[in-house]
Scaffold this active site. Sequence first.
Site, PDB file in Angstrom:
ATOM      1  N   GLU A   1      13.044  38.784  -4.383  1.00 15.69           N
ATOM      2  CA  GLU A   1      13.825  39.997  -4.677  1.00 15.69           C
ATOM      3  C   GLU A   1      15.216  39.767  -4.133  1.00 15.69           C
ATOM      4  O   GLU A   1      15.407  39.735  -2.912  1.00 15.69           O
ATOM      5  CB  GLU A   1      13.206  41.210  -3.985  1.00 15.69           C
ATOM      6  CG  GLU A   1      12.045  41.820  -4.704  1.00 15.69           C
ATOM      7  CD  GLU A   1      12.351  42.151  -6.134  1.00 15.69           C
ATOM      8  OE1 GLU A   1      13.523  42.454  -6.449  1.00 15.69           O
ATOM      9  OE2 GLU A   1      11.435  42.062  -6.955  1.00 15.69           O
TER      10      GLU A   1
ATOM     11  N   GLY B   1      16.117  39.363   0.002  1.00 13.41           N
ATOM     12  CA  GLY B   1      17.362  39.012   0.674  1.00 13.41           C
ATOM     13  C   GLY B   1      18.400  38.559  -0.337  1.00 13.41           C
ATOM     14  O   GLY B   1      18.324  38.917  -1.519  1.00 13.41           O
ATOM     15  N   SER B   2      19.326  37.752   0.133  1.00 14.42           N
ATOM     16  CA  SER B   2      20.461  37.398  -0.732  1.00 14.42           C
ATOM     17  C   SER B   2      20.053  36.405  -1.820  1.00 14.42           C
ATOM     18  O   SER B   2      19.072  35.665  -1.693  1.00 14.42           O
ATOM     19  CB  SER B   2      21.574  36.793   0.116  1.00 14.42           C
ATOM     20  OG  SER B   2      21.196  35.498   0.532  1.00 14.42           O
TER      21      SER B   2
ATOM     22  N   GLY C   1      17.609  33.133  -1.675  1.00 11.04           N
ATOM     23  CA  GLY C   1      16.464  33.230  -2.581  1.00 11.04           C
ATOM     24  C   GLY C   1      16.354  32.014  -3.492  1.00 11.04           C
ATOM     25  O   GLY C   1      15.263  31.474  -3.693  1.00 11.04           O
TER      26      GLY C   1
ATOM     27  N   CYS D   1      19.878  46.869  -1.912  1.00 16.01           N
ATOM     28  CA  CYS D   1      19.940  46.010  -3.106  1.00 16.01           C
ATOM     29  C   CYS D   1      20.009  46.867  -4.353  1.00 16.01           C
ATOM     30  O   CYS D   1      20.440  46.409  -5.401  1.00 16.01           O
ATOM     31  CB  CYS D   1      18.788  45.024  -3.141  1.00 16.01           C
ATOM     32  SG  CYS D   1      17.199  45.788  -3.009  1.00 16.01           S
TER      33      CYS D   1
END
Length: 493
Positions: free
Chosen positions: A248, A226-227, A231, A282
């Site tokens: 990630e 995610g963002s 994170g 991403c």
Amino acid sequence: MEIFKNYINGQWVPAKSGQTFKNISPANHDDIIGEFPLSGQEDVNEAVKSARTAFRKWRLVPAPKRGDMIRIAGDIFNRRKKELGRIMTREMGKPTFETEGDVQEAIDTAYYAASETRRLFGKTAPSEMPNKLNLSFRLPIGVCGIITAWNFPVAVPSWKILPAIAAGNTVIYKPSKEAPHSGVVFAEILEEAGIPPGVFNVLLGKGSMGNMLVEHPGIDLIGFTGSTDIGFKIGEICGRTNKKCSLEMGGKNPQVVMPSADLDMAIEGVLWGAFGTTGQRCTATSRLIIHKDIYDNFINMLSEKASKLKLGDGLKEDTQIGPVIHEEALKSIDNYVKIAIKEGGRLVIGGERANEGDLAKGSFYKPTIIADITKEMTIFREEIFGPVLAVSKADSFEHGIELANSVNFGLSSSIYTNDVIESCIAMRDIEAGITYINSPTIGAEAHMPFGGVKGTGNGHREGGWTVFDIFTEWKTVYIDYSGKLQRAQIDNY
Ligand code: UN1
């Protein structure tokens, strides 16, 4: 309206509070997909209890037997591919050829993870002492909390969940609130594949519930996609609560184009890398770095093709580009474009919402190209997660690499060149977890390590054999058959 449930300990149950949330289609805001449980602390506690209990038995099931179930899950994903693809398109927007590809990635991951259960190799090494055997092997970690984004509602969770289960862990999965239906189907498939109750649990809800998972003392590991903002917060909590944590996060992935490249191929590459999945990967190409000798020509050729891309509902056959995920995202994308222009960027195409005909029903944004972006500008540095490409001019190959590296992210990267020396230097020097030579920044394959450097990750690699480094830990065993006490570091020196 369809009412969906959580999947805990092999049962389909509503949230204990009885609360729900609705999810709508990004391509048509009148299309309500259903009502989903808004899970809270009690549901988290229940799921943790179920996963902890199941772990005691699941860890003892021989790994190849666990692999057999994962392989069957792969078969079921294959059988339900078209149906699941449509479910995913309806809830998150990308066209069905992409959502079916997303399911294909889960199928590939299932078969790969299943085969790895016969190859979870340990090591033996000579002992310092006579009549002693040293060995080390992998063991599962325990209960894993898996939190993922909506843009790959099946592939990305599969990268984590399937190897985690194959390795003998149990899982509590929190899908994104924008793609809960896909999470429900994920559970249906694992249930049908014979994964025992409690080994895999799905909790639907919002970010605050994800936070409860991260804080819960009964969870041993968090796997997150995610963002970057979220994170980093997860990383802090996992540090404090001593959980293993694989993150990630964002990307700001460059495609560098050199004069020796096949320019038509480089254009096809950037069209797919930047505007495929509406730029919501991403790994999306969000920066294009063009050598000065071909700069103007390349932008002209690219913008002509990009302006012809067909936007629409992803359920329609001829749609090339779907909507962005919701109105809030659309506003943020539009805001980035405005900032770019204010800071001196040159708008080449796009730069506004698309609302002709049926597009007005959803959240559509025109493919956007902004040229003359320098490394000080905001859209050079920040992840936008939408169909916006920032184009920069490189004075030389070295300058191109320097620009590629001048951001805080490092997930994917690409260079188009036919010069063997440039491609070898790029492989070595671009600061990213993945570098593509003569292909776009998107399209990682399930059996290869996936992850990024700098602000993108925290040192782990999903995918391939490396994912088992996340979901297992090493146990070292010394077997002394000398029949007497041998004192290491003392008797042998
Ligand atoms: C993501 O955007 O979170 O390499 C994953 C790719 C896909 C996965 C993207 N296979 O673009």
